[in-house]
Motif scaffolding. Structure first.
Motif, PDB file in Angstrom:
ATOM      1  N   LEU A  90       3.523   1.788  -5.736  1.00 48.46           N
ATOM      2  CA  LEU A  90       3.778   1.653  -4.300  1.00 48.46           C
ATOM      3  C   LEU A  90       2.556   2.049  -3.479  1.00 48.46           C
ATOM      4  O   LEU A  90       2.217   1.408  -2.481  1.00 48.46           O
ATOM      5  N   GLY A  91       1.872   3.120  -3.909  1.00 48.26           N
ATOM      6  CA  GLY A  91       0.657   3.528  -3.208  1.00 48.26           C
ATOM      7  C   GLY A  91      -0.438   2.476  -3.288  1.00 48.26           C
ATOM      8  O   GLY A  91      -1.149   2.228  -2.315  1.00 48.26           O
ATOM      9  N   LEU A  92      -0.588   1.855  -4.476  1.00 46.56           N
ATOM     10  CA  LEU A  92      -1.577   0.784  -4.618  1.00 46.56           C
ATOM     11  C   LEU A  92      -1.271  -0.377  -3.683  1.00 46.56           C
ATOM     12  O   LEU A  92      -2.166  -0.940  -3.045  1.00 46.56           O
ATOM     13  N   TRP A  93      -0.024  -0.731  -3.575  1.00 45.89           N
ATOM     14  CA  TRP A  93       0.369  -1.868  -2.720  1.00 45.89           C
ATOM     15  C   TRP A  93       0.125  -1.570  -1.245  1.00 45.89           C
ATOM     16  O   TRP A  93      -0.466  -2.365  -0.524  1.00 45.89           O
ATOM     17  N   THR A  94       0.582  -0.403  -0.787  1.00 44.72           N
ATOM     18  CA  THR A  94       0.374  -0.055   0.621  1.00 44.72           C
ATOM     19  C   THR A  94      -1.103   0.152   0.937  1.00 44.72           C
ATOM     20  O   THR A  94      -1.568  -0.206   2.017  1.00 44.72           O
ATOM     21  N   GLY A  95      -1.856   0.727  -0.022  1.00 50.12           N
ATOM     22  CA  GLY A  95      -3.293   0.885   0.206  1.00 50.12           C
ATOM     23  C   GLY A  95      -3.986  -0.443   0.347  1.00 50.12           C
ATOM     24  O   GLY A  95      -4.883  -0.610   1.190  1.00 50.12           O
TER      25      GLY A  95
END
Length: 381
Positions: A137-142
């Motif tokens: 999720l962090g990779l996607w939002t980043g």
């Protein structure tokens, strides 16, 4: 504000896990549980600046007590901020080590913690839910944030380029108008003055024609500098400025002589110890005297004028004071051109005030008793 709410939610969730309501029941005393929950909330609030304290607290809490909320949030921040692929790989390797330590602790203890951490399947499930999904999720939002930032920067650059292009086109248009109108008229004045200088029979007319021609040629040179600034402020204007430096106080006597040649009695008085000042200050002081003398020519005819230059300790003061214009019908007054022959735009003193205030100075203009006028400027130097 959102980080305060995040810290509060993290404290409540951590306390719920420690109290056995959402996972492993704990036999820790309530003060210890409250301390751990408060530390988790504080670390979550501090994540706006650095999420590493949250990651350290989450690793220790997960390995020893299977308290997963801090590690889950830290995994999300890791996916958002760490460089790829090395940073993400290093973080996942550290998480595997933490889970291994948790498995060792789970084997040494009895109860639900052993079931959650010692079993390979349960351990993998916990790693996926607590570490894997938050990192993804962090990779996607980043990625979304980086794309939005790049798009905003690209739009900003395009807007700046469009604005610069519009300014360049407007400067070119103004330069064309000034060249076609002003330069043409001044050139005609210079040519007529030269013809009059050649054909005139009396000495006074020859001197007047030569003075007009010299002033006109100087105006053309200054106009060429302005046109260079308008058309190419980074190239041609810089070369022109190197060939013809802007006027300073050293050129003031020549300016006063031009006014004296037109019949005005101009006196200059310097006060204080002359000293070098900034070129912009000297140039502004010169423009103050120039504009004031221009207004004398327009509105006061051949009225006597006094120019005072005062060198202060922290400022340069310039004062131009003219007497009241003599009545046009006086017997001892030579005829002069009507005031309507010298039209003005009405922006001379306004622009002069702006020029002085840009340097942190003040400009004062006022009518004097008896019909005279005063232009006074104080420029920090």
């Amino acid at each position: 504000m959102r980080f305060v709410l995040l810290g509060g939610a993290m404290s409540v969730l951590t306390l719920a896990v420690l109290d056995g309501q959402m996972g492993v029941p704990s036999d820790l005393p309530m003060p210890v549980q409250l301390t751990i929950a408060a530390a988790a909330g504080l670390a979550a609030w501090h994540a706006r600046r650095s999420w590493w304290p949250l990651a350290v607290l989450g690793a220790v809490a997960y390995a020893g007590l299977v308290v997963w909320p801090p590690l889950m949030l830290a995994s999300y921040y890791a996916g958002r901020t760490l460089p790829r692929p090395r940073g993400i790989a290093a973080y996942l390797a550290a998480c595997v080590a933490v889970c291994g330590i948790g498995a060792i602790v789970g084997e040494a203890r009895d109860g639900l913690q052993e079931l959650l951490t010692a079993s390979l399947g349960n351990a993998l499930f916990m790693m996926l839910g607590v570490i894997g999904l938050p990192v993804a999720l962090g990779l996607w939002t980043g990625e979304l944030l980086r794309a939005a930032k790049e798009r905003a920067e690209r739009l900003e650059r395009e807007q700046v380029m469009r604005a610069e292009q519009a300014r360049t086109q407007e400067r070119a248009r103004i330069a064309r108008e000034m060249h076609d109108v002003v330069a043409h008229r001044v050139s005609l004045i210079v040519l007529h003055a030269g013809a009059l200088e050649v054909r005139a029979s009396d000495e006074e007319t020859v001197r007047a024609a030569a003075l007009i021609g010299g002033i006109g040629r100087e105006a053309l040179a200054n106009l060429r500098d302005v046109l260079g600034v308008l058309r190419s402020p980074e190239g041609h204007a810089r070369q022109e400025a190197a060939l013809r430096p802007p006027p300073t106080l050293g050129d003031l006597d020549r300016l006063l002589d031009q006014s004296r040649a037109l019949g005005i009695t101009v006196t200059r008085h310097d006060e204080g110890e002359p000293r070098p000042v900034e070129p912009t200050v000297e140039r502004t002081a010169y423009r103050v005297v120039q504009e004031a003398l221009t207004n004398v020519h327009k509105h006061a005819g051949d009225a006597g004028t006094r120019v005072r230059i005062h060198y202060g300790t922290d400022a340069l003061e310039v004062e131009v004071r003219n007497d009241a214009p003599a009545p046009s019908g006086a017997a001892d007054t030579p005829p002069r051109a009507p005031r309507g022959a010298l039209p003005g735009a009405g922006w001379g003193l306004v622009g002069l005030r702006e020029r002085v205030e840009l340097l942190g100075g003040t400009l004062r203009t006022s009518a004097q008793d008896g019909g005279g006028f005063l232009v006074s400027a104080r420029i920090p130097a």
